[in-house]
Design an enzyme around this catalytic site. Structure first.
Site, PDB file in Angstrom:
ATOM      1  N   LYS A   1     -10.435   2.300  14.007  1.00 37.00           N
ATOM      2  CA  LYS A   1      -9.067   2.089  14.716  1.00 37.00           C
ATOM      3  C   LYS A   1      -8.781   2.116  16.270  1.00 37.00           C
ATOM      4  O   LYS A   1      -7.666   1.787  16.263  1.00 37.00           O
ATOM      5  CB  LYS A   1      -8.373   3.591  14.271  1.00 37.00           C
ATOM      6  CG  LYS A   1      -8.216   2.913  12.254  1.00 37.00           C
ATOM      7  CD  LYS A   1      -7.352   1.699  11.683  1.00 37.00           C
ATOM      8  CE  LYS A   1      -5.823   2.785  11.712  1.00 37.00           C
ATOM      9  NZ  LYS A   1      -5.323   1.375  11.484  1.00 37.00           N
TER      10      LYS A   1
ATOM     11  N   LEU B   1       2.004   3.653   3.004  1.00 35.18           N
ATOM     12  CA  LEU B   1       3.048   3.367   3.348  1.00 35.18           C
ATOM     13  C   LEU B   1       3.811   2.243   2.902  1.00 35.18           C
ATOM     14  O   LEU B   1       4.722   2.883   3.270  1.00 35.18           O
ATOM     15  CB  LEU B   1       1.643   3.693   4.865  1.00 35.18           C
ATOM     16  CG  LEU B   1       3.756   3.991   6.063  1.00 35.18           C
ATOM     17  CD1 LEU B   1       4.240   5.108   5.904  1.00 35.18           C
ATOM     18  CD2 LEU B   1       2.302   3.595   7.076  1.00 35.18           C
TER      19      LEU B   1
ATOM     20  N   TYR C   1     -14.787   4.343  11.320  1.00 35.86           N
ATOM     21  CA  TYR C   1     -13.421   4.129  10.909  1.00 35.86           C
ATOM     22  C   TYR C   1     -12.292   4.432  12.029  1.00 35.86           C
ATOM     23  O   TYR C   1     -11.754   3.550  12.017  1.00 35.86           O
ATOM     24  CB  TYR C   1     -13.016   5.081   9.709  1.00 35.86           C
ATOM     25  CG  TYR C   1     -11.867   5.088   9.258  1.00 35.86           C
ATOM     26  CD1 TYR C   1     -10.983   4.137   9.174  1.00 35.86           C
ATOM     27  CD2 TYR C   1     -10.887   6.591   9.326  1.00 35.86           C
ATOM     28  CE1 TYR C   1      -8.989   4.335   9.095  1.00 35.86           C
ATOM     29  CE2 TYR C   1     -10.032   6.693   8.814  1.00 35.86           C
ATOM     30  CZ  TYR C   1      -9.150   5.069   8.760  1.00 35.86           C
ATOM     31  OH  TYR C   1      -7.098   5.150   8.713  1.00 35.86           O
TER      32      TYR C   1
ATOM     33  N   ALA D   1      -4.706  -1.942   6.849  1.00 35.28           N
ATOM     34  CA  ALA D   1      -5.856  -1.234   6.858  1.00 35.28           C
ATOM     35  C   ALA D   1      -7.236  -1.470   6.113  1.00 35.28           C
ATOM     36  O   ALA D   1      -6.503  -1.148   5.081  1.00 35.28           O
ATOM     37  CB  ALA D   1      -5.448  -0.272   8.323  1.00 35.28           C
TER      38      ALA D   1
ATOM     39  N   THR E   1      -4.755   6.675  13.420  1.00 37.31           N
ATOM     40  CA  THR E   1      -5.004   7.766  12.700  1.00 37.31           C
ATOM     41  C   THR E   1      -5.905   8.960  13.241  1.00 37.31           C
ATOM     42  O   THR E   1      -6.009   8.744  14.438  1.00 37.31           O
ATOM     43  CB  THR E   1      -5.808   6.885  11.979  1.00 37.31           C
ATOM     44  OG1 THR E   1      -6.929   8.519  11.132  1.00 37.31           O
ATOM     45  CG2 THR E   1      -7.727   6.608  12.347  1.00 37.31           C
ATOM     46  N   ASP E   2      -5.309  10.487  13.140  1.00 39.74           N
ATOM     47  CA  ASP E   2      -5.881  10.859  13.866  1.00 39.74           C
ATOM     48  C   ASP E   2      -8.183  11.196  13.468  1.00 39.74           C
ATOM     49  O   ASP E   2      -8.381  11.902  14.936  1.00 39.74           O
ATOM     50  CB  ASP E   2      -5.621  12.483  12.915  1.00 39.74           C
ATOM     51  CG  ASP E   2      -5.849  12.644  11.297  1.00 39.74           C
ATOM     52  OD1 ASP E   2      -6.928  11.649  10.748  1.00 39.74           O
ATOM     53  OD2 ASP E   2      -6.156  13.785  11.315  1.00 39.74           O
TER      54      ASP E   2
ATOM     55  N   GLY F   1       1.099  -1.092  -0.339  1.00 36.86           N
ATOM     56  CA  GLY F   1       0.112  -0.227  -0.074  1.00 36.86           C
ATOM     57  C   GLY F   1       0.441   0.934   0.231  1.00 36.86           C
ATOM     58  O   GLY F   1       1.832   1.181  -0.238  1.00 36.86           O
TER      59      GLY F   1
END
Length: 316
Positions: free
Chosen positions: A137, A13, A133, A69, A110-111, A11
């Site tokens: 997470k 990243l 989402y 993810a 994640t933020d 992916g």
């Protein structure tokens, strides 16, 4: 020999991380993929607990990085079971297998675990996700912290970097509409100007992770929750303007000042990076420089227009 297993290496990243880690002398990197396995990538479905356990036992890594993810908020809203399987259950399975081998586990979050109403957010700020989402997470973070004997969560905001299709990042996904608006008969493209984002370059994140791995290799293991973020706030309209300039397109863009997404998203989830910065960890490439690098490395550059290149290339 320092051995690292990268879970989900095909992916956005994962590819940047593989490229960064491959430069390290004396390191062995073993990388998995689900949708795009190859001779260099081990096929692995993280939802298959037995396969995960066999993989970890066979590789016997010193560290595991979980980059796999389900990151699309709209998909998570429609299919919360899938979101849980990938973002929660798989994290727990990998951490449990890593424990048996004494490996450090780094899980990416994640933020969107925050509601975006009271930025900036520290690593110890109280999470309050607005959508499925973010909730999945957050539960994945808890699964990692509860399960891993040696574990760390790295929260990241909106990512962009070298791509195989425009849709891989919410940054580059704007390009087809930008290009269409610049066509002779193109219609003005409306871009969100409400949500504030902090685009973060994946090669910079890869450096951050490499530095964290180096500390673990020295016996200075980082645990708990850390965060890393770019430091240039911008909304999608502002991102689109800068993309149009980089592409040298005379785009016709208009800002949308109110949220329009079908899935609720936070307004401003700015993450502080103070914990990693205090350790001397980090790198930030200016957005305009980084996006220029992304566009220069397009695999289809010179063979197709921005509009014609989003296509049906596989996702990571």
């Amino acid at each position: 020999m320092f051995k690292v297993a990268v879970i989900g290496g095909s992916g956005l990243l994962g590819r940047a991380l593989n490229e960064e880690l491959a430069r390290q002398v004396g390191w062995q990197i073993v990388t998995t993929a689900f949708s795009r396995p190859s001779l260099q990538l081990v096929a692995l479905d993280v939802r298959d607990s037995f396969a995960v356990e066999r993989f970890i036992e066979h590789v016997a890594p010193d560290a595991v990085v979980i980059a796999a993810a389900e990151r699309r908020p709209d998909v998570c809203e429609r299919d919360p079971a899938l979101a849980r399987a990938l973002n929660v259950d798989a994290v727990r399975t990998i951490a449990r297998a890593a424990n048996r081998n004494g490996a450090w586990t780094l899980s990416i979050s994640t933020d969107y675990v925050f509601d975006g109403t009271r930025p900036p957010y520290r690593h110890d700020s109280t999470p309050r996700p607005l959508n499925a989402y973010g909730q999945s997470k957050l539960e994945g973070e808890r699964a990692l912290i509860e399960t891993a004997d040696l574990g760390c969560v790295l929260r990241l905001p909106l990512l962009y970097g070298p791509i195989v299709n425009w849709s891989e990042s919410a940054v580059t996904s704007l390009v087809p509409a930008i290009a269409a608006s610049a066509a002779p008969d193109g219609q003005t493209a409306t871009m969100d100007a409400w949500a504030i984002r902090y685009p973060t370059f994946t090669p910079d994140v890869a450096v951050v992770i490499r530095q964290m791995l180096e500390r673990h290799g020295r016996g200075e293991t980082i645990s708990g929750i850390v965060q890393w973020s770019g430091n240039e706030p911008m909304n999608k309209y502002e991102i689109a303007v800068r993309l149009a300039a980089a592409l040298q397109l005379n785009a016709h863009l208009t800002p949308q000042r109110a949220p329009t997404d079908s899935t609720r998203r936070p307004h401003n989830c700015h993450l502080t990076s103070s914990r990693l910065e205090a350790l001397g960890i980090g790198r930030r490439t200016p957005f305009d420089v980084a996006i220029g690098q992304v566009l220069a490395k397009l695999p289809w550059r010179g063979s197709a227009s921005p509009v014609g290149s989003d296509s049906s290339r596989p996702r990571g």
